[in-house]
Design an enzyme around this catalytic site. Structure first.
Site, PDB file in Angstrom:
ATOM      1  N   LYS A   4     101.140  17.090  31.374  1.00  0.00           N
ATOM      2  CA  LYS A   4     101.227  16.284  32.855  1.00  0.00           C
ATOM      3  C   LYS A   4     102.536  15.554  32.745  1.00  0.00           C
ATOM      4  O   LYS A   4     103.277  15.687  33.935  1.00  0.00           O
ATOM      5  CB  LYS A   4      99.963  14.911  32.582  1.00  0.00           C
ATOM      6  CG  LYS A   4      98.597  15.841  32.480  1.00  0.00           C
ATOM      7  CD  LYS A   4      97.548  14.747  32.561  1.00  0.00           C
ATOM      8  CE  LYS A   4      97.527  13.996  31.332  1.00  0.00           C
ATOM      9  NZ  LYS A   4      97.461  14.543  29.898  1.00  0.00           N
ATOM     10  N   ARG A  10      90.740   7.960  33.846  1.00  0.00           N
ATOM     11  CA  ARG A  10      90.349   8.557  32.778  1.00  0.00           C
ATOM     12  C   ARG A  10      88.819   8.537  32.590  1.00  0.00           C
ATOM     13  O   ARG A  10      88.379   8.978  31.557  1.00  0.00           O
ATOM     14  CB  ARG A  10      91.179   8.177  31.483  1.00  0.00           C
ATOM     15  CG  ARG A  10      92.346   9.058  31.245  1.00  0.00           C
ATOM     16  CD  ARG A  10      93.155   8.303  29.904  1.00  0.00           C
ATOM     17  NE  ARG A  10      93.629   9.007  29.116  1.00  0.00           N
ATOM     18  CZ  ARG A  10      95.016   9.268  29.032  1.00  0.00           C
ATOM     19  NH1 ARG A  10      95.789   8.823  29.884  1.00  0.00           N
ATOM     20  NH2 ARG A  10      95.728   9.988  28.302  1.00  0.00           N
ATOM     21  N   ARG A  63     105.636  17.133  19.698  1.00  0.00           N
ATOM     22  CA  ARG A  63     106.123  16.596  20.659  1.00  0.00           C
ATOM     23  C   ARG A  63     107.146  15.372  20.334  1.00  0.00           C
ATOM     24  O   ARG A  63     106.745  14.908  19.332  1.00  0.00           O
ATOM     25  CB  ARG A  63     104.985  16.070  21.637  1.00  0.00           C
ATOM     26  CG  ARG A  63     105.439  14.932  22.504  1.00  0.00           C
ATOM     27  CD  ARG A  63     104.367  14.787  23.556  1.00  0.00           C
ATOM     28  NE  ARG A  63     103.310  13.932  23.253  1.00  0.00           N
ATOM     29  CZ  ARG A  63     102.064  13.466  23.786  1.00  0.00           C
ATOM     30  NH1 ARG A  63     102.411  13.976  25.247  1.00  0.00           N
ATOM     31  NH2 ARG A  63     101.336  12.997  23.404  1.00  0.00           N
ATOM     32  N   ARG A  78     105.411  10.116  18.972  1.00  0.00           N
ATOM     33  CA  ARG A  78     104.331   8.964  19.069  1.00  0.00           C
ATOM     34  C   ARG A  78     103.476   8.662  18.036  1.00  0.00           C
ATOM     35  O   ARG A  78     103.191   9.642  17.283  1.00  0.00           O
ATOM     36  CB  ARG A  78     103.675   9.542  20.281  1.00  0.00           C
ATOM     37  CG  ARG A  78     104.256   9.244  21.656  1.00  0.00           C
ATOM     38  CD  ARG A  78     103.645   9.497  22.819  1.00  0.00           C
ATOM     39  NE  ARG A  78     102.130   9.708  22.703  1.00  0.00           N
ATOM     40  CZ  ARG A  78     101.371   9.814  24.109  1.00  0.00           C
ATOM     41  NH1 ARG A  78     102.035  10.185  25.026  1.00  0.00           N
ATOM     42  NH2 ARG A  78     100.103   9.786  23.953  1.00  0.00           N
ATOM     43  N   ARG A 115      91.463  11.810  20.463  1.00  0.00           N
ATOM     44  CA  ARG A 115      91.843  11.837  22.048  1.00  0.00           C
ATOM     45  C   ARG A 115      91.000  13.112  22.702  1.00  0.00           C
ATOM     46  O   ARG A 115      90.741  12.984  23.738  1.00  0.00           O
ATOM     47  CB  ARG A 115      93.213  11.828  22.272  1.00  0.00           C
ATOM     48  CG  ARG A 115      94.014  10.504  21.950  1.00  0.00           C
ATOM     49  CD  ARG A 115      95.488  10.677  21.388  1.00  0.00           C
ATOM     50  NE  ARG A 115      96.162  11.137  22.402  1.00  0.00           N
ATOM     51  CZ  ARG A 115      97.324  11.630  21.921  1.00  0.00           C
ATOM     52  NH1 ARG A 115      97.907  11.920  20.938  1.00  0.00           N
ATOM     53  NH2 ARG A 115      98.438  12.132  22.860  1.00  0.00           N
TER      54      ARG A 115
HETATM   55  P1  ADP Z   1     100.564  15.382  28.566  1.00  0.00           P
HETATM   56  O1  ADP Z   1     101.827  14.243  29.110  1.00  0.00           O
HETATM   57  O2  ADP Z   1      99.534  16.028  29.481  1.00  0.00           O
HETATM   58  O3  ADP Z   1     100.105  14.803  27.366  1.00  0.00           O
HETATM   59  P2  ADP Z   1     103.166  16.472  27.646  1.00  0.00           P
HETATM   60  O4  ADP Z   1     104.041  16.747  29.220  1.00  0.00           O
HETATM   61  O5  ADP Z   1     103.904  15.313  27.100  1.00  0.00           O
HETATM   62  O6  ADP Z   1     101.763  16.437  27.897  1.00  0.00           O
HETATM   63  O7  ADP Z   1     103.622  17.886  26.975  1.00  0.00           O
HETATM   64  C1  ADP Z   1     102.968  17.868  25.691  1.00  0.00           C
HETATM   65  C2  ADP Z   1     103.841  18.650  24.866  1.00  0.00           C
HETATM   66  O8  ADP Z   1     103.829  20.157  25.073  1.00  0.00           O
HETATM   67  C3  ADP Z   1     105.407  18.357  24.886  1.00  0.00           C
HETATM   68  O9  ADP Z   1     105.878  18.124  23.568  1.00  0.00           O
HETATM   69  C4  ADP Z   1     105.807  19.245  25.907  1.00  0.00           C
HETATM   70  O10 ADP Z   1     107.279  19.561  25.559  1.00  0.00           O
HETATM   71  C5  ADP Z   1     105.318  20.449  25.580  1.00  0.00           C
HETATM   72  N1  ADP Z   1     105.042  21.188  26.988  1.00  0.00           N
HETATM   73  C6  ADP Z   1     104.691  20.835  28.098  1.00  0.00           C
HETATM   74  N2  ADP Z   1     104.693  21.818  29.037  1.00  0.00           N
HETATM   75  C7  ADP Z   1     104.741  22.974  28.363  1.00  0.00           C
HETATM   76  C8  ADP Z   1     104.596  24.578  28.578  1.00  0.00           C
HETATM   77  N3  ADP Z   1     104.405  24.802  29.684  1.00  0.00           N
HETATM   78  N4  ADP Z   1     104.803  25.545  27.492  1.00  0.00           N
HETATM   79  C9  ADP Z   1     105.145  24.825  26.282  1.00  0.00           C
HETATM   80  N5  ADP Z   1     105.038  23.526  25.914  1.00  0.00           N
HETATM   81  C10 ADP Z   1     104.950  22.519  26.902  1.00  0.00           C
HETATM   82  P1  AMP Z   2      98.987   9.020  27.431  1.00  0.00           P
HETATM   83  O1  AMP Z   2     100.438   8.789  27.309  1.00  0.00           O
HETATM   84  O2  AMP Z   2      98.702   9.394  28.704  1.00  0.00           O
HETATM   85  O3  AMP Z   2      98.827  10.257  26.549  1.00  0.00           O
HETATM   86  O4  AMP Z   2      98.100   7.912  27.022  1.00  0.00           O
HETATM   87  C1  AMP Z   2      98.598   7.251  25.585  1.00  0.00           C
HETATM   88  C2  AMP Z   2      97.134   6.387  25.190  1.00  0.00           C
HETATM   89  O5  AMP Z   2      97.122   5.155  26.015  1.00  0.00           O
HETATM   90  C3  AMP Z   2      95.724   6.905  25.690  1.00  0.00           C
HETATM   91  O6  AMP Z   2      95.162   7.578  24.290  1.00  0.00           O
HETATM   92  C4  AMP Z   2      94.815   5.691  25.337  1.00  0.00           C
HETATM   93  O7  AMP Z   2      94.772   4.992  24.372  1.00  0.00           O
HETATM   94  C5  AMP Z   2      95.716   4.757  26.687  1.00  0.00           C
HETATM   95  N1  AMP Z   2      95.618   5.092  28.020  1.00  0.00           N
HETATM   96  C6  AMP Z   2      96.644   5.676  28.937  1.00  0.00           C
HETATM   97  N2  AMP Z   2      96.104   5.752  30.205  1.00  0.00           N
HETATM   98  C7  AMP Z   2      94.772   5.303  30.098  1.00  0.00           C
HETATM   99  C8  AMP Z   2      93.767   5.287  30.659  1.00  0.00           C
HETATM  100  N3  AMP Z   2      93.915   5.573  32.094  1.00  0.00           N
HETATM  101  N4  AMP Z   2      92.556   4.914  30.373  1.00  0.00           N
HETATM  102  C9  AMP Z   2      92.299   4.322  28.974  1.00  0.00           C
HETATM  103  N5  AMP Z   2      93.206   4.359  28.172  1.00  0.00           N
HETATM  104  C10 AMP Z   2      94.465   4.613  28.368  1.00  0.00           C
END
Ligand code: ADP
Ligand code: AMP
Length: 216
Positions: free
Chosen positions: A14, A89, A128, A160, A171
């Protein structure tokens, strides 16, 4: 002008796609995870409140998130559209979003669900690396040009605190129990577009843009 929501499990991509969408369509990228992490880093009351939930991989209480999103959507840069990443969420968050948008006479145009199998999610989260500017990298799948540095802002990359095996498990459970049911909610409203999130970052981006362009 487009008002959109990105949904998908943790690690679905995302944040990665949101950065590209926000640039192409010139709309603010509103990531509740980024807002919470920024508060954590600045040591605000909100950050302190959220920390224990985030570290465990649990959702932060709805009341906190609804307040954040209400304030953020009232800012003037959302006049030409917005992209929500990581919100809503839960059902109460989705219903609150409908109410907030009603009050400010806006509507959602599209909800894009990025689908990725669990085994791929786990590998993505394990490797990541994040930048404070919101950019997301992967040590193998999407490495930065210079090791440990952000391509966009030269910032130092970090892992993270909630990308640990334990927190990732929690999660994913939270995602399937509380967030995944929203897919039906938005499907019933006719807003849902599903994208396969296992291809290359650029291919997925093209598919998302095609879905957005069809409704513009
Ligand atoms: P989210 O915001 O949904 O938690 P991220 O955008 O941070 O996910 O992506 C999660 C991990 O996957 C990161 O390390 C990112 O670089 C990697 N990633 C994202 N899209 C792809 C893809 N299409 N193929 C491989 N790795 C990806
Ligand atoms: P994210 O960066 O989207 O993966 O969010 C990291 C963490 O922030 C999550 O695991 C939750 O603990 C908190 N968080 C982010 N967005 C929300 C949401 N909409 N509702 C509840 N918790 C959230």
């Amino acid at each position: 002008m487009v008002n959109l929501v990105l949904v998908g499990a943790p690690g679905a991509g995302k944040g990665t796609q949101a950065m590209k969408i926000s640039q192409k369509y010139a709309i603010p990228h509103i990531s509740t995870g980024d807002i919470l992490r920024d508060n954590l880093e600045r040591g605000t009351q909100l950050g302190l409140q959220a920390k224990e939930f985030m570290d465990r991989g649990e959702l932060v209480p709805d009341i906190v998130l609804i307040g954040i999103i209400k304030d953020r959507l009232s800012e003037p840069d959302t006049a030409t559209g917005f992209l929500l990443d990581g919100y809503p969420r839960t059902f109460p968050q989705a219903e609150a979003l409908d109410d907030i948008l009603g009050q400010i006479t806006k509507e959602l145009d599209v909800v894009i669900d990025i689908e990725v199998p669990d085994e791929v999610l786990v590998k993505r989260l394990a490797g990541r690396r994040m930048c404070r500017c919101g950019a997301s990298y992967h040590v193998l799948f999407n490495p930065p040009e210079v090791d440990g540095k952000c391509d966009h802002c030269d910032g130092e990359l970090y892992q993270r605190d909630d990308d640990t095996e334990e927190a990732v498990k929690t999660r994913l459970v939270a995602y399937y129990a509380q967030t995944h049911p929203l897919i039906d909610y938005y499907s019933t409203k006719g807003l849902l577009r599903t994208v396969n999130g296992t291809g290359s970052i650029d291919d997925i981006f093209r598919e998302i843009c095609a879905a957005i362009d069809r409704i513009l």
